[in-house]
Write a protein that holds these residues in place. Structure first.
Motif, PDB file in Angstrom:
ATOM      1  N   ALA A  97       5.620 -10.804 -11.027  1.00 12.53           N
ATOM      2  CA  ALA A  97       5.719  -9.630 -10.160  1.00 12.53           C
ATOM      3  C   ALA A  97       7.067  -9.577  -9.460  1.00 12.53           C
ATOM      4  CB  ALA A  97       4.594  -9.651  -9.134  1.00 12.53           C
ATOM      5  N   PHE A 104       0.941  -4.639 -11.127  1.00 11.69           N
ATOM      6  CA  PHE A 104      -0.187  -5.498 -10.735  1.00 11.69           C
ATOM      7  C   PHE A 104      -1.085  -5.896 -11.911  1.00 11.69           C
ATOM      8  CE2 PHE A 104      -4.718  -5.247  -9.232  1.00 11.69           C
ATOM      9  CZ  PHE A 104      -4.777  -6.535  -8.796  1.00 11.69           C
ATOM     10  N   ALA A 167      -0.509  -5.079  -4.066  1.00 11.99           N
ATOM     11  CA  ALA A 167      -0.998  -4.611  -5.348  1.00 11.99           C
ATOM     12  C   ALA A 167      -1.137  -3.095  -5.356  1.00 11.99           C
ATOM     13  CB  ALA A 167      -2.354  -5.248  -5.629  1.00 11.99           C
ATOM     14  N   SER A 175      -4.031  -3.033  -1.785  1.00 10.36           N
ATOM     15  CA  SER A 175      -3.865  -4.384  -1.251  1.00 10.36           C
ATOM     16  C   SER A 175      -4.763  -4.678  -0.053  1.00 10.36           C
ATOM     17  CB  SER A 175      -2.405  -4.619  -0.876  1.00 10.36           C
ATOM     18  OG  SER A 175      -2.012  -3.643   0.049  1.00 10.36           O
ATOM     19  N   TYR A 248      -2.340 -12.002  -5.497  1.00  7.86           N
ATOM     20  CA  TYR A 248      -2.127 -10.652  -4.989  1.00  7.86           C
ATOM     21  C   TYR A 248      -2.913 -10.405  -3.711  1.00  7.86           C
ATOM     22  CZ  TYR A 248       0.779  -8.570  -8.540  1.00  7.86           C
ATOM     23  OH  TYR A 248       1.836  -8.244  -9.332  1.00  7.86           O
TER      24      TYR A 248
END
Lengths: 356, 292
Positions: A97, A104, A167, A175, A248
């Motif tokens: 990432a 994601f 994310a 997220s 994440y």
């Protein structure tokens, strides 16, 4: 869906398809759909942020535990490195990432596949090694991975840790606790579905044959090594996928959590839940996570009592003690785990009032 | 050159300690084929009992030794009776997991009681044991560790060779069913092997404690370092445990001295993987032949 049938009061199976069916009655299937609907539709709205945080962690742990159960419970290959594989997944997702710029979904999936590769590398000793030798080899894998995560600073950031961007899925920010709940549990449902179907397929039967007697399995024409490696790969895929989700969800982390203690925690989950049972892995994950939570609540409670405030600080290690105690007690008194307890409870309801 | 010899001496004495720790481990494996993951915790328990007796209670050193060893003997017996015996005949993974669970339990309890701090024993080793040889200095701890190690190796050699219990233990290790049919009390042998292993573990725990200070984390990590040692030497060979211990000890100190300290921590495990791939039964281990 066919006709709604009740459970017959005996074994009247006539065809092989009936034997390997996941749900014996359509009610079973219906209950699973209702349960899933309740989980995805009701739970995130009625639970507070902290409860949601715990539930999310249970979901992630359950995915990894299912993977470990495929390896230990179904294929009979003991691995003491599952915690490290989980860490590999977390780092793979984070590095993809931040350094490569994967989105994601792609980076979590890729983390799963990278971990599967790493897992297969550490599964190679299983060509020649069995039982306790393999167990020691995976222990070595755990320490080597720990070392690499801690010391390859160019890639992993070493002890300072790594920061993961939030994310996003289809342009939406997921997220937060509640959006991520759906991400985790949709993945969880898919992974469960995959695992349940895997173990009743040709591959799953080969795994079980290897577990029960590998020489006999070889005699029946199962290429043992290929299936063992496959089992290591699948199990590590689950660990890596769960690790990616965890990365994440937590947004920043260090190599510290991925020690042997984490590996033991996963093994504890599947032993307490029940070896060779997918639902057992989930029960085990719930049990261990709740035990963890209960212990920290207890610690907090003691900390608030004036007289014991000093003692509370030293109570943290007791958590490890209770883990150990849970493992030992389950092994001695209920070796088949919570899945067996659940089965007994269910059948006693079913047979009521004529249970014997 | 001085550096080299100093490292050599350090490596030898650390290796000797590994060998001593591995001895108890091999003992349990040989008689009951249980892979004991709680061995490091047994080391730590021994070291802490000694600490409590010597530092807090202030008893004379010899008495402390005797009491510690007696306590650990009893502890080994109790562990076997309470936890291992119900699982006789169960699958391997369950027994291994049981020892993992025991390890977590013991470690948790000890951290609860003593915390993660370093403790030191009162000074009791005679200074005369220190060897000063040119620039090379061999501290008395190392000398005494080697003396204690040799003493125990000799003791066990005699025990296994001549005492009746030792012969029973060897017979069980050799063939359990045959030993049972000849009237050997196999369960007592299991219990005894755990008791003796706990005593040996306590012994090496005390020596390690003298050398590096007493700390729960440190000592329990030694328990995992026993694995490379016994795999290198062969899981069921006492001589192999000694050779393996010395090789691993040397390897570790040389890596630490010449390459890097953090690599020294993992080098035994890297070696372990290679040994397992090339020669899984180790240098002196007996090769298992499986029949269907």
């Amino acid at each position: 869906m066919g006709r709604m049938r009740f459970r017959p009061c005996g074994n009247f199976k006539e065809r092989y398809e009936q034997e390997i069916a996941i749900f014996e009655t359509d009610f079973g299937r219906l209950w699973v759909w209702i349960g899933l609907a309740l989980l995805l539709g009701v739970v995130p709205f009625i639970s507070g942020p902290y409860t949601l945080y715990i539930i999310n962690n249970i979901g992630i742990a359950a995915i990894a535990a299912i993977g470990l159960n495929l390896l230990i419970g179904y294929t009979g290959q003991i691995s003491l490195g599952h915690g490290a594989f989980f860490g590999v997944g977390a780092y793979a997702a984070a590095i993809l990432a931040t350094k490569v710029g994967f989105p994601f979904g792609a980076s979590v999936l890729a983390a799963g596949f990278i971990t599967a590769l790493v897992g297969m590398v550490f599964g190679i000793p299983s060509v020649r090694l069995k039982h306790l030798y393999l167990c020691i080899a995976t222990l070595a894998g755990q320490f080597i991975i720990e070392y690499v995560l801690m010391n390859w600073e160019g890639l992993t950031g070493g002890p300072e840790g790594i920061i993961v961007p939030g994310a996003t899925l289809f342009g939406l920010d997921v997220s937060g606790d509640r959006p991520f709940f759906w991400v985790i549990f949709v993945c969880f449902a898919i992974m469960c579905w995959m695992a349940v179907n895997l173990v009743r397929s040709r591959y799953g039967r080969a795994f079980i044959a290897i577990r029960d007697n590998d020489l006999a399995a070889a005699g029946m024409g199962i290429p043992i090594f290929r299936y063992k490696l496959l089992s290591f790969g699948i199990s590590s895929f689950y660990a890596g996928f769960a690790g990616g989700l965890w990365a994440y969800y937590n947004m920043s982390f260090t190599p510290e959590p991925f020690t042997i203690v984490l590996s033991i925690q996963y093994i504890a989950m599947i032993i307490i839940g029940g070896l060779g049972s997918i639902s057992g892995s989930v029960f085990g994950a719930i049990f261990i996570m709740l035990l963890n939570e209960l212990l920290s609540v207890a610690t907090e409670f003691v900390m608030n009592v004036e007289a014991f405030a000093g003692a509370a600080l030293t109570m943290a290690p007791l958590r490890e003690f209770f883990f150990g105690l849970a493992i030992v007690l389950f092994l001695i008194f209920e070796p088949r785990g919570l899945a067996e307890v659940w089965r007994v409870i269910r059948s006693s309801f079913r047979l009521w009032p004529f249970s014997y | 050159m001085e550096f080299f010899i100093q490292i050599l001496v350090n490596g030898l004495s650390i290796g000797f300690l590994y060998a001593l720790s591995a001895l108890g481990f091999v003992m349990i494996f040989k008689s009951s084929s249980v892979l004991n993951f709680a061995h490091g915790e047994l080391l730590a328990i021994g070291a802490f009992i000694f600490l409590v007796l010597a530092a807090s209670a202030g008893l004379p050193i010899v008495l402390c030794f005797v009491l510690t060893l007696m306590g650990c003997f009893a502890l080994g017996f109790i562990i076997e009776r309470l936890f291992l015996r119900p699982l006789i005949g169960e699958a391997l993974i369950e027994v291994i997991m049981l020892t993992v669970g025991l390890a977590a339990m013991f470690k948790g309890l000890m951290l609860f009681a003593f915390g993660g701090n370093f403790f030191k024993y009162p000074e009791f080793l005679p200074k005369a044991l220190t060897i000063q040889w040119g620039m090379i200095n061999v501290p008395s701890v190392y000398v005494s560790s080697i003396i204690i190690g040799l003493f125990f190796l000799g003791l066990f050699g005699f025990f296994f060779k001549y005492s009746s219990q030792g012969i029973y233990m060897r017979s069980v290790a050799d063939h359990q069913t045959a030993a049972l049919s000849l009237g050997v009390h196999v369960r007592r042998v299991f219990a005894l092997s755990w008791a003796i292993a706990a005593v040996v573990a306590a012994m090496s725990g005390i020596v390690l404690g003298i050398m590096h200070g007493v700390n729960v984390h440190e000592l329990s990590s030694i328990g995992l370092k026993v694995f490379p040692v016994v795999i290198l030497g062969g899981l069921d060979s006492i001589g192999g445990a000694i050779v393996g211990g010395i090789i691993i000890g040397l390897l570790e100190t040389f890596t630490g001295g010449y390459i890097s300290g953090s690599l020294a921590e993992v080098i035994p495990y890297i070696v372990l993987v290679f040994i397992l791939l090339i020669k899984p039964y180790g240098l002196f281990g007996s090769v298992e032949i499986e029949r269907v």
